[in-house]
Design an enzyme around this catalytic site. Structure first.
Site, PDB file in Angstrom:
ATOM      1  N   HIS A 136       0.848  -1.186   0.000  1.00 43.16           N
ATOM      2  CA  HIS A 136       0.000   0.000   0.000  1.00 43.16           C
ATOM      3  C   HIS A 136       0.891   1.246   0.000  1.00 43.16           C
ATOM      4  O   HIS A 136       1.865   1.335   0.754  1.00 43.16           O
ATOM      5  CB  HIS A 136      -0.915  -0.005   1.222  1.00 43.16           C
ATOM      6  CG  HIS A 136      -2.001  -1.029   1.154  1.00 43.16           C
ATOM      7  ND1 HIS A 136      -3.073  -0.902   0.318  1.00 43.16           N
ATOM      8  CD2 HIS A 136      -2.189  -2.195   1.814  1.00 43.16           C
ATOM      9  CE1 HIS A 136      -3.882  -1.940   0.469  1.00 43.16           C
ATOM     10  NE2 HIS A 136      -3.355  -2.748   1.368  1.00 43.16           N
ATOM     11  N   PHE A 168     -10.912  -7.856  13.008  1.00 40.88           N
ATOM     12  CA  PHE A 168     -11.018  -6.585  13.728  1.00 40.88           C
ATOM     13  C   PHE A 168     -12.422  -6.013  13.522  1.00 40.88           C
ATOM     14  O   PHE A 168     -12.771  -5.579  12.432  1.00 40.88           O
ATOM     15  CB  PHE A 168      -9.957  -5.598  13.232  1.00 40.88           C
ATOM     16  CG  PHE A 168      -8.648  -6.283  12.943  1.00 40.88           C
ATOM     17  CD1 PHE A 168      -7.973  -6.962  13.941  1.00 40.88           C
ATOM     18  CD2 PHE A 168      -8.116  -6.287  11.667  1.00 40.88           C
ATOM     19  CE1 PHE A 168      -6.789  -7.626  13.676  1.00 40.88           C
ATOM     20  CE2 PHE A 168      -6.930  -6.944  11.384  1.00 40.88           C
ATOM     21  CZ  PHE A 168      -6.263  -7.614  12.393  1.00 40.88           C
ATOM     22  N   ASP A 194     -15.112  -3.846  12.973  1.00 40.16           N
ATOM     23  CA  ASP A 194     -15.312  -2.451  12.598  1.00 40.16           C
ATOM     24  C   ASP A 194     -16.647  -2.291  11.876  1.00 40.16           C
ATOM     25  O   ASP A 194     -17.570  -3.066  12.102  1.00 40.16           O
ATOM     26  CB  ASP A 194     -14.152  -1.957  11.732  1.00 40.16           C
ATOM     27  CG  ASP A 194     -14.054  -2.711  10.402  1.00 40.16           C
ATOM     28  OD1 ASP A 194     -14.864  -3.630  10.162  1.00 40.16           O
ATOM     29  OD2 ASP A 194     -13.177  -2.364   9.584  1.00 40.16           O
ATOM     30  N   ASP A 233      -9.272 -10.687   7.162  1.00 36.21           N
ATOM     31  CA  ASP A 233      -9.767  -9.340   7.451  1.00 36.21           C
ATOM     32  C   ASP A 233      -9.153  -8.321   6.492  1.00 36.21           C
ATOM     33  O   ASP A 233      -9.867  -7.515   5.891  1.00 36.21           O
ATOM     34  CB  ASP A 233      -9.434  -8.965   8.896  1.00 36.21           C
ATOM     35  CG  ASP A 233      -9.943  -7.576   9.269  1.00 36.21           C
ATOM     36  OD1 ASP A 233      -9.344  -6.571   8.810  1.00 36.21           O
ATOM     37  OD2 ASP A 233     -10.918  -7.467  10.022  1.00 36.21           O
ATOM     38  N   ASP A 280      -9.822  -4.610   2.028  1.00 41.67           N
ATOM     39  CA  ASP A 280      -9.335  -4.078   0.750  1.00 41.67           C
ATOM     40  C   ASP A 280     -10.372  -4.269  -0.345  1.00 41.67           C
ATOM     41  O   ASP A 280     -10.606  -3.365  -1.168  1.00 41.67           O
ATOM     42  CB  ASP A 280      -8.030  -4.775   0.344  1.00 41.67           C
ATOM     43  CG  ASP A 280      -6.851  -4.364   1.209  1.00 41.67           C
ATOM     44  OD1 ASP A 280      -6.962  -3.354   1.924  1.00 41.67           O
ATOM     45  OD2 ASP A 280      -5.821  -5.070   1.174  1.00 41.67           O
TER      46      ASP A 280
END
Length: 367
Positions: A79, A268, A270, A339, A344
């Site tokens: 990235h 995670f 979110d 994840d 992405d």
């Protein structure tokens, strides 16, 4: 020390670089309770459910696409904005990045007004706007990633911090006051408990991901991401877990990213991954919850709906991981990589206008 005696300091450094722990294999297994609590939430949820066939189909799709893209922890460093160096300054950068890695969504219907950061000729939004702002500050000679700077309020004034996170658009960064509080609090805790050093914090974990997560959530209130559901305390620990995961990915499982129990880290929890899991047919919402989400109404932090969304997402990714392991026993895929891949992929869909459902909207420092 005689020539025949080992240099313990040198051995310790060698163990760390090679990810070798000197403790015996009989050491007590350390647990963060995140996966256990996620299963509890799944078992008691009434507004979020998992679709077994959808989950198995998603596992097959995720595995196939990860193979096509050669997706691994090395993808993290590809990235544009993620750090490329592998030293203490990188550790500090990642710590601050994940300390502030929460709540980037805008309440505006106009994308042109979303909080954004111009950096090197590109405009970044969402999580990437935060990373760009940190790079921009460093290039402006502001030592924003130095922990001692965070508690020096003569130099790091509130006005300066506000300037660091300035937006290209009309919308400011969400929850700025809470971000400043997190920065100050983390600086104070590092100074009092870890001699001002993130490296000391990592060292105390003894190459254990679970230990580092527990250290973060015990010492730093702003990392202690928990909620109450059906009278039970539920541990999510999103930002503590992603700090461990980012270290692991950045340092490719070596040096400061060396964790012998890295596979204990979960997804995670979110607002993007539940959105992706719903789009894949893995998650189903009750009519009232789905209507709420589709009408862009806020979901209160800590409420039953929000806990169900987060807990069921963690458990769903775990089932995807298990299905991949069942179908491909030699696969080296953990919840972190799943994840990262789902996040992405969801961002690509958003950029292409291919969202099938909005993400749920919760204002929170937890994610």
């Amino acid at each position: 020390m005689s020539d025949s005696e080992p240099d313990e300091e040198l051995l310790s450094l060698l163990r760390q670089s090679l990810c070798i722990n000197g403790e015996s294999s009989s050491s007590t297994v350390i647990d963060t309770k995140v996966l256990e609590d996620a299963e509890y939430v799944y078992d008691h949820s009434i507004d979020v459910a998992l679709d077994t066939y959808g989950t198995k189909a998603a596992a097959a799709m995720v595995w196939e696409l990860m193979q096509e893209k050669n997706y691994s922890f090395k993808t993290w460093s590809e990235h544009t904005l993620h750090p490329k160096t592998k030293d203490e300054s990188t550790v500090n950068f990642i710590f601050l990045m994940d300390l502030l890695n929460f709540c980037f969504w805008s309440g505006s219907p106009d994308p042109a007004k979303y909080f954004s950061v111009d950096y090197h000729g590109q405009t970044f939004t969402g999580y990437w706007s935060l990373v760009a702002a940190l790079h921009r500050a460093l290039e402006e000679d502001v030592p924003i990633t130095t922990p001692s700077f965070w508690i020096n309020e003569t130099e790091s004034t509130d006005d300066l911090l506000k300037h660091i996170f300035r937006s290209t658009s009309s919308d400011p960064i969400p929850l700025l006051d809470q971000r400043v509080h997190c920065i100050r609090e983390a600086g104070r805790v590092l100074a009092s408990d870890f001699d001002g050093s993130v490296l000391n914090l990592i060292s105390q974990a003894n190459n254990s991901a679970a230990s580092l997560i527990n250290l973060l959530t015990t010492h730093f209130p702003c990392f202690n991401d928990t909620a109450t559901f059906e009278s039970k305390s539920i541990h999510f620990q999103k930002r503590a877990q992603i700090f461990v995961a980012d270290l692991w990915a950045c340092f490719e499982g070596q040096s400061y990213g060396c964790f012998q129990d890295i596979d204990t880290v979960t997804m995670f929890a979110d607002y993007r991954i539940p959105q992706m899991l719903h789009s894949l047919g893995c998650l189903r919402y009750s009519p009232s919850l789905e209507n709420h989400v589709r009408n862009l109404k806020e979901v209160e932090s800590g409420c039953s709906w929000e806990v169900q969304l987060r807990g069921c997402s963690i458990w769903c990714v775990e089932l995807i991981r298990r299905e991949i392991a069942r179908q491909h026993p030699k696969a080296n895929v953990n919840a972190i990589l799943i994840d990262f891949f789902l996040y992405d992929t969801m961002k690509e869909r958003v950029d292409e206008g291919l969202e099938t459902i909005p993400h749920h909207r919760t204002r929170s420092i937890w994610y």
